[in-house]
Design a protein around this motif. Structure first.
Motif, PDB file in Angstrom:
ATOM      1  N   LEU A 231      36.341  38.873  44.084  1.00 43.15           N
ATOM      2  CA  LEU A 231      37.176  38.283  45.141  1.00 43.15           C
ATOM      3  C   LEU A 231      38.439  37.731  44.515  1.00 43.15           C
ATOM      4  O   LEU A 231      38.510  36.602  44.103  1.00 43.15           O
ATOM      5  N   GLU A 232      39.471  38.548  44.463  1.00 45.58           N
ATOM      6  CA  GLU A 232      40.713  38.102  43.826  1.00 45.58           C
ATOM      7  C   GLU A 232      41.678  37.565  44.832  1.00 45.58           C
ATOM      8  O   GLU A 232      41.982  38.016  45.824  1.00 45.58           O
TER       9      GLU A 232
ATOM     10  N   LEU B   4      36.178  33.755  40.862  1.00 40.93           N
ATOM     11  CA  LEU B   4      36.450  34.676  41.964  1.00 40.93           C
ATOM     12  C   LEU B   4      36.714  36.085  41.475  1.00 40.93           C
ATOM     13  O   LEU B   4      36.261  37.060  42.069  1.00 40.93           O
TER      14      LEU B   4
END
Length: 69
Positions: A68-69, A63
């Protein structure tokens, strides 16, 4: 072409897992449930039903790498 044999799907699963590990460095367990390939007018359409299993650290790494953290 439709691949439904458990033996063949097992081999494909192992190949996919090793390829993912080699190309991306991610250790992901892969189980191919179904594979359909249709070739029409020189183009291939592939439908792949896959289950994947990985630990939380691997998921967070993926991620983070895609933003996309």
């Amino acid at each position: 072409m439709r691949i439904v044999s458990k033996f063949t799907r097992g081999i494909i699963s192992k190949v996919v897992r090793k390829t993912l590990k080699k190309k991306t460095g991610y250790d992901v367990g892969v189980q191919v449930n179904e594979l359909n390939v249709a070739i029409t007018d020189g183009r291939a359409h592939i439908h792949l039903n896959v289950d994947a299993e990985l630990n939380k650290e691997e998921l967070m790494k993926i991620l983070k790498n895609i933003g996309l953290e």
